[in-house]
Write a protein that holds these residues in place. Structure first.
Motif, PDB file in Angstrom:
ATOM      1  N   SER A 196       3.625  -4.857   5.757  1.00 52.51           N
ATOM      2  CA  SER A 196       3.076  -3.538   6.048  1.00 52.51           C
ATOM      3  C   SER A 196       1.578  -3.645   5.779  1.00 52.51           C
ATOM      4  CB  SER A 196       3.716  -2.478   5.142  1.00 52.51           C
ATOM      5  OG  SER A 196       3.156  -1.210   5.378  1.00 52.51           O
ATOM      6  N   LEU A 197       0.833  -3.922   6.830  1.00 59.23           N
ATOM      7  CA  LEU A 197      -0.580  -4.253   6.683  1.00 59.23           C
ATOM      8  C   LEU A 197      -1.462  -3.289   7.469  1.00 59.23           C
ATOM      9  CD1 LEU A 197       0.010  -8.064   7.016  1.00 59.23           C
ATOM     10  CD2 LEU A 197      -0.506  -6.815   4.912  1.00 59.23           C
ATOM     11  N   ARG A 228      -3.769  -6.832  -4.239  1.00 55.76           N
ATOM     12  CA  ARG A 228      -4.007  -6.072  -5.471  1.00 55.76           C
ATOM     13  C   ARG A 228      -2.895  -6.334  -6.479  1.00 55.76           C
ATOM     14  NH1 ARG A 228      -3.120  -0.786  -4.025  1.00 55.76           N
ATOM     15  NH2 ARG A 228      -1.797  -1.667  -2.421  1.00 55.76           N
ATOM     16  N   GLU A 229      -3.264  -6.462  -7.743  1.00 58.99           N
ATOM     17  CA  GLU A 229      -2.291  -6.762  -8.787  1.00 58.99           C
ATOM     18  C   GLU A 229      -1.456  -5.557  -9.194  1.00 58.99           C
ATOM     19  OE1 GLU A 229      -3.511  -9.035 -12.191  1.00 58.99           O
ATOM     20  OE2 GLU A 229      -5.061 -10.043 -11.014  1.00 58.99           O
ATOM     21  N   GLY A 264       0.824  -1.204   0.000  1.00 58.61           N
ATOM     22  CA  GLY A 264       0.000   0.000   0.000  1.00 58.61           C
ATOM     23  C   GLY A 264       0.856   1.251   0.000  1.00 58.61           C
ATOM     24  N   GLY A 265       0.313   2.317   0.550  1.00 59.72           N
ATOM     25  CA  GLY A 265       0.963   3.618   0.538  1.00 59.72           C
ATOM     26  C   GLY A 265       2.371   3.630   1.090  1.00 59.72           C
ATOM     27  N   ASN A 317       2.530  -5.619 -10.081  1.00 60.31           N
ATOM     28  CA  ASN A 317       3.028  -5.421 -11.443  1.00 60.31           C
ATOM     29  C   ASN A 317       4.031  -4.277 -11.516  1.00 60.31           C
ATOM     30  OD1 ASN A 317       1.474  -7.547 -12.383  1.00 60.31           O
ATOM     31  ND2 ASN A 317      -0.246  -6.234 -12.916  1.00 60.31           N
ATOM     32  N   GLU A 318       3.786  -3.211 -10.776  1.00 61.91           N
ATOM     33  CA  GLU A 318       4.717  -2.088 -10.757  1.00 61.91           C
ATOM     34  C   GLU A 318       6.067  -2.505 -10.166  1.00 61.91           C
ATOM     35  OE1 GLU A 318       2.677   1.072  -8.713  1.00 61.91           O
ATOM     36  OE2 GLU A 318       1.170   1.235 -10.298  1.00 61.91           O
TER      37      GLU A 318
END
Length: 89
Positions: free
Chosen positions: A63-64, A32-33, A9-10, A37-38
């Motif tokens: 990191s959740l 999340r894909e 995430g962020g 992918n990034e």
């Protein structure tokens, strides 16, 4: 060093990028894909589960967003502990 990172995430995605920048082999997982992918484009490898991340890593970082998600990622059937080996961090 072989590092695994779960939760992109962020904050997590940026931390994962710094791990690659430091020259470590990085395997990542997220629900999340897009961030996966990034990070593949950035040089990381993808895993299909937290268990798979742990199986190929010496260190696993997460990191959740909640205690519940942390418990699930660590202790579920496909969680980190299911793939961890003796000596892993």
């Amino acid at each position: 060093m072989r590092v695994g990172f779960i939760g992109l995430g962020g904050m997590g995605k940026h931390i994962a990028e710094r791990i690659v920048d430091a020259g470590h082999t990085l395997t990542v997982h997220d629900i999340r894909e897009q961030p996966i992918n990034e990070l593949i484009q950035y040089g990381a490898k993808a895993a299909n589960s937290p268990k798979e991340v742990a199986a190929v890593s010496e260190i696993v970082i997460s990191s959740l967003p909640s205690n519940e998600s942390s418990i699930d990622v660590a202790l579920s059937e496909n969680g980190v502990l299911a793939g961890a080996k003796e000596g892993d961090i």
